[in-house]
Structure formats: C-alpha cells, structure tokens
Motif scaffolding. Structure first.
Motif, PDB file in Angstrom:
ATOM      1  N   LEU A 117       0.814  -1.220   0.000  1.00 51.78           N
ATOM      2  CA  LEU A 117       0.000   0.000   0.000  1.00 51.78           C
ATOM      3  C   LEU A 117       0.847   1.269   0.000  1.00 51.78           C
ATOM      4  O   LEU A 117       0.307   2.376   0.079  1.00 51.78           O
ATOM      5  CB  LEU A 117      -0.939   0.002   1.210  1.00 51.78           C
ATOM      6  N   GLY A 118       2.149   1.109  -0.075  1.00 56.66           N
ATOM      7  CA  GLY A 118       3.035   2.277  -0.154  1.00 56.66           C
ATOM      8  C   GLY A 118       3.660   2.690   1.159  1.00 56.66           C
ATOM      9  O   GLY A 118       4.335   3.727   1.227  1.00 56.66           O
ATOM     10  N   GLY A 119       3.459   1.898   2.221  1.00 60.40           N
ATOM     11  CA  GLY A 119       4.084   2.213   3.504  1.00 60.40           C
ATOM     12  C   GLY A 119       5.595   2.115   3.407  1.00 60.40           C
ATOM     13  O   GLY A 119       6.113   1.169   2.810  1.00 60.40           O
ATOM     14  N   GLN A 120       6.295   3.080   3.991  1.00 65.83           N
ATOM     15  CA  GLN A 120       7.750   3.127   3.824  1.00 65.83           C
ATOM     16  C   GLN A 120       8.538   3.051   5.121  1.00 65.83           C
ATOM     17  O   GLN A 120       9.737   2.786   5.101  1.00 65.83           O
ATOM     18  CB  GLN A 120       8.143   4.424   3.101  1.00 65.83           C
ATOM     19  N   GLY A 121       7.871   3.289   6.267  1.00 61.52           N
ATOM     20  CA  GLY A 121       8.635   3.400   7.501  1.00 61.52           C
ATOM     21  C   GLY A 121       8.163   2.488   8.617  1.00 61.52           C
ATOM     22  O   GLY A 121       7.040   1.977   8.602  1.00 61.52           O
ATOM     23  N   LEU A 178      12.262   2.405   5.876  1.00 62.26           N
ATOM     24  CA  LEU A 178      13.034   3.446   6.532  1.00 62.26           C
ATOM     25  C   LEU A 178      12.777   3.353   8.034  1.00 62.26           C
ATOM     26  O   LEU A 178      11.662   3.075   8.465  1.00 62.26           O
ATOM     27  CB  LEU A 178      12.623   4.820   6.002  1.00 62.26           C
ATOM     28  N   ALA A 179      13.806   3.575   8.821  1.00 57.09           N
ATOM     29  CA  ALA A 179      13.707   3.410  10.271  1.00 57.09           C
ATOM     30  C   ALA A 179      13.373   4.725  10.956  1.00 57.09           C
ATOM     31  O   ALA A 179      14.014   5.751  10.728  1.00 57.09           O
ATOM     32  CB  ALA A 179      15.013   2.863  10.818  1.00 57.09           C
ATOM     33  N   SER A 180      12.356   4.668  11.814  1.00 57.38           N
ATOM     34  CA  SER A 180      11.970   5.842  12.584  1.00 57.38           C
ATOM     35  C   SER A 180      12.267   5.620  14.057  1.00 57.38           C
ATOM     36  O   SER A 180      12.527   4.500  14.503  1.00 57.38           O
ATOM     37  CB  SER A 180      10.485   6.150  12.383  1.00 57.38           C
ATOM     38  N   THR A 181      12.221   6.714  14.822  1.00 53.94           N
ATOM     39  CA  THR A 181      12.483   6.660  16.252  1.00 53.94           C
ATOM     40  C   THR A 181      11.533   7.606  16.970  1.00 53.94           C
ATOM     41  O   THR A 181      11.272   8.715  16.497  1.00 53.94           O
ATOM     42  CB  THR A 181      13.942   7.059  16.566  1.00 53.94           C
ATOM     43  N   GLY A 182      10.973   7.161  18.078  1.00 53.12           N
ATOM     44  CA  GLY A 182      10.045   8.020  18.817  1.00 53.12           C
ATOM     45  C   GLY A 182       9.807   7.505  20.222  1.00 53.12           C
ATOM     46  O   GLY A 182       9.691   6.300  20.447  1.00 53.12           O
ATOM     47  N   TRP A 191      14.451  10.161   8.027  1.00 51.29           N
ATOM     48  CA  TRP A 191      14.703  11.560   7.691  1.00 51.29           C
ATOM     49  C   TRP A 191      15.881  11.729   6.728  1.00 51.29           C
ATOM     50  O   TRP A 191      16.377  12.845   6.540  1.00 51.29           O
ATOM     51  CB  TRP A 191      14.961  12.359   8.969  1.00 51.29           C
ATOM     52  N   LYS A 192      16.336  10.642   6.114  1.00 52.50           N
ATOM     53  CA  LYS A 192      17.516  10.700   5.243  1.00 52.50           C
ATOM     54  C   LYS A 192      17.410  11.790   4.173  1.00 52.50           C
ATOM     55  O   LYS A 192      18.388  12.472   3.868  1.00 52.50           O
ATOM     56  CB  LYS A 192      17.735   9.342   4.576  1.00 52.50           C
ATOM     57  N   SER A 193      16.220  11.973   3.612  1.00 46.50           N
ATOM     58  CA  SER A 193      16.056  12.951   2.530  1.00 46.50           C
ATOM     59  C   SER A 193      15.472  14.272   3.003  1.00 46.50           C
ATOM     60  O   SER A 193      15.135  15.131   2.186  1.00 46.50           O
ATOM     61  CB  SER A 193      15.157  12.361   1.431  1.00 46.50           C
ATOM     62  N   TRP A 194      15.345  14.457   4.322  1.00 48.70           N
ATOM     63  CA  TRP A 194      14.795  15.701   4.864  1.00 48.70           C
ATOM     64  C   TRP A 194      15.949  16.688   5.058  1.00 48.70           C
ATOM     65  O   TRP A 194      16.592  16.715   6.101  1.00 48.70           O
ATOM     66  CB  TRP A 194      14.077  15.458   6.186  1.00 48.70           C
ATOM     67  N   VAL A 197      16.109  18.941   8.202  1.00 42.75           N
ATOM     68  CA  VAL A 197      16.376  18.181   9.418  1.00 42.75           C
ATOM     69  C   VAL A 197      17.835  17.762   9.492  1.00 42.75           C
ATOM     70  O   VAL A 197      18.493  17.889  10.524  1.00 42.75           O
ATOM     71  CB  VAL A 197      15.463  16.937   9.479  1.00 42.75           C
ATOM     72  N   ASN A 198      18.381  17.297   8.389  1.00 34.99           N
ATOM     73  CA  ASN A 198      19.782  16.856   8.378  1.00 34.99           C
ATOM     74  C   ASN A 198      20.729  18.008   8.671  1.00 34.99           C
ATOM     75  O   ASN A 198      21.756  17.823   9.324  1.00 34.99           O
ATOM     76  CB  ASN A 198      20.111  16.212   7.034  1.00 34.99           C
ATOM     77  N   ALA A 199      20.367  19.207   8.224  1.00 35.31           N
ATOM     78  CA  ALA A 199      21.198  20.381   8.506  1.00 35.31           C
ATOM     79  C   ALA A 199      21.228  20.671  10.002  1.00 35.31           C
ATOM     80  O   ALA A 199      22.273  21.083  10.540  1.00 35.31           O
ATOM     81  CB  ALA A 199      20.649  21.587   7.745  1.00 35.31           C
ATOM     82  N   LEU A 200      20.116  20.447  10.667  1.00 35.24           N
ATOM     83  CA  LEU A 200      20.052  20.673  12.120  1.00 35.24           C
ATOM     84  C   LEU A 200      20.826  19.616  12.902  1.00 35.24           C
ATOM     85  O   LEU A 200      21.444  19.906  13.933  1.00 35.24           O
ATOM     86  CB  LEU A 200      18.591  20.641  12.595  1.00 35.24           C
ATOM     87  N   LEU A 201      20.787  18.380  12.414  1.00 38.96           N
ATOM     88  CA  LEU A 201      21.396  17.284  13.139  1.00 38.96           C
ATOM     89  C   LEU A 201      22.901  17.174  12.936  1.00 38.96           C
ATOM     90  O   LEU A 201      23.593  16.575  13.755  1.00 38.96           O
ATOM     91  CB  LEU A 201      20.734  15.960  12.731  1.00 38.96           C
ATOM     92  N   ASN A 202      23.388  17.740  11.846  1.00 36.00           N
ATOM     93  CA  ASN A 202      24.834  17.636  11.536  1.00 36.00           C
ATOM     94  C   ASN A 202      25.631  18.775  12.169  1.00 36.00           C
ATOM     95  O   ASN A 202      25.094  19.783  12.579  1.00 36.00           O
ATOM     96  CB  ASN A 202      25.055  17.616  10.032  1.00 36.00           C
TER      97      ASN A 202
END
Length: 281
Positions: A209-213, A239-243, A270-273, A276-281
């Motif tokens: 059904l298109g689920g990715q994470g 894709l792996a999420s965390t919460g 968040w690999k392509s976000w 977000v990546n700018a904040l985390l790096n």
C-alpha cells in the motif's frame, strides 16, 4: 536529538502542544514530531512555539487502524494538516472514539465503577477521549496505583472496560497520509501480538500500500525488540523511525532524549529531509 512520536493534550498527553515543545527543547530535542491520536489540531500551536525556540517541528498524526480485528497505529509524518481528505478521515475516527468511550463506561459501570465517562472527560478536556483518560480516572478513584497498572487489570482484552472497536482500514490510513504529502510508519510494532505469520502478512500489505517506515526505536521497545525490527526494516527495505511515544511525566515509557540511536544498518526515515539533516549535523 530527534523524536518522531509524541502526544499533547489534544489527544491523551499531559502537556499542551506548546508545553510539549518546551519540554522537548529542555531535553535537547532538535527535531520533534507531534503525533496526536487521530487529530492534528495541536500542530499550529506547537509550530508557533517551536519557531520561537528554534526547534524543528514535524507535522504528524497517529492514526488508529483495524487490521484483521487487531488495533494497529500508523504514524504519518510531514503531513499537510490542512488537507481536507485527511481532516475528514480523522473526524470520522474521532466520532467512533466517543461511541466506544460510552460503551467502555457502561462496561465499568457493570462492575460497580460509576461515573467513569464523566471522570474521563475531565481529563480529556477539549481533546479526544481515549483509554488513557479512563485510566487516569481509575487511578484517581483508587482502582489502581498508577496508569501502567490500570492496563493490567482494566481496559485491555478480557478485562473490564475493554470494548472491541473497528477503526479505519490500513488502506484508508495510508491513502490519507500519502494524499496529504506525508510518509507512513508503523508505530511501536513490538506491541502488537500478531504472531509470526500475521506479522509477515501485515508487513507485506503495508508495503504494497506504499508504507515506507517503521519505528525501530520506540519508548516501549526493549533492546531485543529494536534489533528484531532493525532486521525487519532491512529485509523489507523500510526506513527506520524513532520516537519516545511521550505522553507526559509519570505515564510515559521513556523520557524524551533518552532513546538509543537507530542501528547503523538502518536507513533513517529523515535521510532525505534536508532541513532536518542540517540541524542534526
């Protein structure tokens, strides 16, 4: 620094949307998703506070799904909270929630626990009515020492207060999330007692059904759970999420900012976000 599953008073959390953002910021969270159950009403307030604090807010929601008579939660991330189809779908689920609540109250009434609907509504305030609100009422009235104990003796299958309810379909949930520009992830997968064959069937259907994470890291996961679902993420190319699934002090599995890192074998959701990546790096 990143937490993609949390709740405010709009659903069954203890903190207001702005209070939740403030708490996340105090715990060192730089990227937070507010994922209230079946409602996106708190996102505007949360986004305003996040902007003031320099925290990146991911617009999210946690949708209740029935799959083969099992209740499963699907988190939508980066959704458009103004999307009409998403809003209509969530509204239909919330209507069903209140009908379920009335039946839960009747079940508790049958064993001599009176006034539970009114008691739960007091905790829900303006938010949607859920099991956690009934749990707080049961603690307040001395039927359990804490919320975690409630869910051993009440409101779960085979116990007083449990009502089997049909939520929306997996197909609907994913179509609403994708239609609003979001990405879908399976919430806290270790909490579903599906059995090996049903779990594989569910994962396959979710992907078709298109689920990715999938939440590899969750506040309710043990180390073994996380390793198991890291392997599943690799196998199904999720894709792996965390919460943390944070609901507030005293009723959460884990504190914000205390989760382990996603295993290096996984691809973060968040690999392509870029922002977000700018904040985390």
């Amino acid at each position: 620094m990143i937490d993609l599953h949390s709740h405010s008073t709009i659903s069954d959390g203890l903190l207001t949307p702005s209070g939740l953002v403030q708490h996340a910021h105090s715990k060192g969270i730089k990227v937070l998703a507010l994922t209230d159950h079946d409602d996106v009403e708190g996102l505007k307030e949360a986004a305003s506070e996040a902007n003031l604090l320099g925290l990146h807010l991911v617009h999210g929601v946690e949708i209740s799904v029935t799959w083969k008579r099992n209740t499963i939660h699907i988190v939508g991330l980066n959704v458009d909270s103004q999307n009409k189809i998403l809003l209509q779908g969530l509204s239909s689920i919330r209507e069903g929630r209140f009908e379920r609540a009335k039946q839960m109250a009747h079940s508790l009434d049958q064993i001599g626990i009176k006034g539970s609907l009114e008691g739960a509504l007091k905790y829900a305030k303006s938010g949607i009515l859920g099991r956690t609100h009934f749990a707080r009422f049961l603690v307040e009235t001395g039927h359990a020492k804490d919320v975690k104990t409630v869910f051993k003796n009440y409101l779960v299958k085979g116990r007083p207060g449990f009502i089997e309810h049909t939520w929306t379909s997996l197909e609907n949930a994913l179509s609403w999330i994708h239609g609003s520009g979001g990405i879908a992830a399976i919430a806290h997968p270790a909490r579903y007692d599906l059995g090996k064959n049903n779990l594989l069937a569910f994962l396959n259907e979710f992907k078709e059904l298109g689920g990715q994470g999938i939440e590899v890291i969750s506040g309710s996961h043990t180390t073994e759970d996380s390793l198991k679902f890291a392997r599943i993420a690799e196998e199904f190319e999720f894709l792996a999420s965390t919460g943390s699934d944070y609901h507030g002090p005293g009723i959460s599995y884990r504190e914000m900012g205390s989760l382990p890192k996603i295993p290096e074998t996984c691809i973060p959701i968040w690999k392509s976000w870029n922002e977000v990546n700018a904040l985390l790096n």
